[in-house]
Write a protein that holds these residues in place. Structure first.
Motif, short mmCIF file in Angstrom:
data_model
loop_
_atom_site.label_atom_id
_atom_site.label_comp_id
_atom_site.label_asym_id
_atom_site.label_seq_id
_atom_site.Cartn_x
_atom_site.Cartn_y
_atom_site.Cartn_z
N LEU A 7 0.83 -1.19 0.00
CA LEU A 7 0.00 0.00 0.00
C LEU A 7 0.87 1.25 0.00
N ALA A 8 0.24 2.37 -0.23
CA ALA A 8 0.97 3.64 -0.24
C ALA A 8 1.68 3.90 1.08
N SER A 9 1.09 3.36 2.16
CA SER A 9 1.69 3.53 3.48
C SER A 9 2.92 2.66 3.68
N GLY A 10 3.17 1.75 2.72
CA GLY A 10 4.30 0.84 2.86
C GLY A 10 3.91 -0.50 3.46
N GLN A 11 2.66 -0.63 3.86
CA GLN A 11 2.18 -1.88 4.47
C GLN A 11 1.98 -2.96 3.42
N SER A 12 2.47 -4.17 3.70
CA SER A 12 2.29 -5.30 2.80
C SER A 12 0.99 -6.02 3.11
N VAL A 13 0.24 -6.33 2.08
CA VAL A 13 -1.01 -7.06 2.27
C VAL A 13 -1.08 -8.18 1.24
N THR A 14 -1.76 -9.25 1.60
CA THR A 14 -2.07 -10.33 0.67
C THR A 14 -3.57 -10.35 0.45
N VAL A 15 -3.98 -10.28 -0.81
CA VAL A 15 -5.40 -10.27 -1.15
C VAL A 15 -5.74 -11.58 -1.84
N ARG A 16 -6.74 -12.28 -1.29
CA ARG A 16 -7.26 -13.49 -1.94
C ARG A 16 -8.57 -13.12 -2.62
N PHE A 17 -8.77 -13.69 -3.80
CA PHE A 17 -9.93 -13.35 -4.62
C PHE A 17 -10.87 -14.55 -4.68
N CYS A 18 -12.15 -14.30 -4.42
CA CYS A 18 -13.15 -15.35 -4.49
C CYS A 18 -14.32 -14.85 -5.32
N SER A 19 -14.62 -15.56 -6.41
CA SER A 19 -15.74 -15.14 -7.25
C SER A 19 -17.05 -15.64 -6.65
N THR A 20 -18.12 -14.90 -6.93
CA THR A 20 -19.43 -15.31 -6.45
C THR A 20 -19.84 -16.65 -7.05
N GLN A 21 -19.33 -16.97 -8.25
CA GLN A 21 -19.62 -18.27 -8.85
C GLN A 21 -19.02 -19.42 -8.04
N GLU A 22 -17.87 -19.16 -7.44
CA GLU A 22 -17.23 -20.19 -6.61
C GLU A 22 -17.98 -20.39 -5.29
N LEU A 23 -18.63 -19.33 -4.82
CA LEU A 23 -19.34 -19.43 -3.55
C LEU A 23 -20.70 -20.11 -3.70
N ALA A 24 -21.27 -20.09 -4.89
CA ALA A 24 -22.61 -20.65 -5.08
C ALA A 24 -22.68 -22.13 -4.69
N PRO A 25 -21.78 -23.01 -5.15
CA PRO A 25 -21.87 -24.41 -4.75
C PRO A 25 -21.56 -24.62 -3.27
N VAL A 26 -20.72 -23.76 -2.69
CA VAL A 26 -20.47 -23.85 -1.25
C VAL A 26 -21.76 -23.56 -0.50
N ARG A 27 -22.49 -22.57 -0.98
CA ARG A 27 -23.78 -22.23 -0.35
C ARG A 27 -24.73 -23.42 -0.42
N ASP A 28 -24.74 -24.14 -1.53
CA ASP A 28 -25.62 -25.30 -1.67
C ASP A 28 -25.28 -26.38 -0.64
N VAL A 29 -23.99 -26.52 -0.33
CA VAL A 29 -23.58 -27.52 0.65
C VAL A 29 -23.97 -27.10 2.06
N VAL A 30 -23.67 -25.85 2.42
CA VAL A 30 -23.90 -25.44 3.80
C VAL A 30 -25.38 -25.26 4.12
N MET A 31 -26.23 -25.24 3.11
CA MET A 31 -27.67 -25.20 3.38
C MET A 31 -28.09 -26.38 4.25
N HIS A 32 -27.34 -27.48 4.15
CA HIS A 32 -27.68 -28.66 4.94
C HIS A 32 -27.44 -28.45 6.43
N PHE A 33 -26.62 -27.45 6.79
CA PHE A 33 -26.42 -27.15 8.21
C PHE A 33 -27.76 -26.86 8.86
#
Length: 275
Positions: free
Chosen positions: A73-99
């Motif tokens: 970042l501009a402040s000099g801070q290091s960050v790691t960003v992970r990217f998750c598409s909404t398409q990837e979350l859709a099947p996860v949602r289908d699984v956790v509905m069973h909770f």
């Protein structure tokens, strides 16, 4: 110690420039050990970006293949960003509905879904992450992924694994394989500790932090109980002392009763397994 509100204000201030660049369709969360108060002096900040976009691989009920990138970042801070598409979350949602189904229908326990570690990490981060951009979208995903059910799900699955391994400990004792009994005892107690933490809402997926988290929450869990459980996990007993293994199993039964008292819905599950 920095309060949660102070941490939120600090992160949102540090990341204001980055947040301004996030699309209105996306949400950005600060996650990881910095947010959970478990960071070391060398730990960098982890961010999770969720938004529309094509997944990097075939869609499956797992997020093991999330993309990531490191930025300064501009402040000099290091960050790691992970990217998750909404398409990837859709099947996860289908699984956790069973909770939710399992919470109201006992027969559903037989088919309760199994989550891999990366998906557990993701659900924990969505549940506990600090929203940097677009809180309404983050909250919508918390609801869609049933993260309010995550503690009960983890308590149940870890308790089931504990009971299975506890049975193995008993069999090793019957067969007089005391070293194997101690080895399986430790594994069973690790699952029991994870279930105990989940029973008070702690869903951290990384076992390396579980002893520290138990100490952090010992006012709630009970100092004596935590002391005895930590000792049983960390002290390697004399391999000739079957009595010490039996004592640890009695402690495990005490901890299990404590878990069931915190989450009454698990009582039916526990009794069913015992039968």
């Amino acid at each position: 110690m920095t309060t949660d509100d102070d941490l939120r204000l600090s992160l949102r201030s540090d990341l204001a420039g980055l947040a301004d660049a996030i699309r209105t369709s996306d949400t950005l969360l600060a996650v990881g050990s910095v947010v959970s108060g478990l960071a070391s002096s060398s730990t960098h900040l982890d961010l999770l970006l969720i938004g529309p976009g094509a997944p990097a691989k075939s869609v499956a009920a797992s997020v093991a293949g999330l993309r990531s990138g490191s930025y300064v970042l501009a402040s000099g801070q290091s960050v790691t960003v992970r990217f998750c598409s909404t398409q990837e979350l859709a099947p996860v949602r289908d699984v956790v509905m069973h909770f939710a189904e399992a919470m109201v229908e006992p027969s559903a326990w037989a088919n309760i879904p199994s989550l891999d570690h990366p998906t557990h990490v993701l659900l924990h981060e969505v549940r506990n992450g600090i929203t940097i951009a677009h809180e309404s979208i983050a909250q919508a995903w918390r609801e869609a992924l049933y993260v309010d059910q995550l503690p009960t799900y983890l308590a149940s699955t870890h308790l089931l694994r504990h009971l299975d391994r506890r049975e193995n400990v008993e069999q090793q004792l019957v067969d007089q394989h005391l070293e194997s009994a101690q080895w399986m005892l430790r594994e069973s107690l690790q699952d029991l500790l994870a279930a105990l933490l989940a029973s008070i809402g702690e869903t951290n997926p990384h076992r390396r932090w579980h002893l520290r988290l138990a100490r952090r929450h010992q006012e709630v869990l009970g100092h004596d109980l935590v002391d005895r459980l930590v000792k049983a996990l960390c002290v390697w007993h004399d391999v000739d002392e079957e009595a010490e293994v039996r004592a640890a199993l009695e402690l495990a039964d005490e901890v299990r009763r404590d878990i069931v008292e915190r989450i009454p819905g698990l009582r039916v599950l526990s009794l069913a397994v015992e039968r």
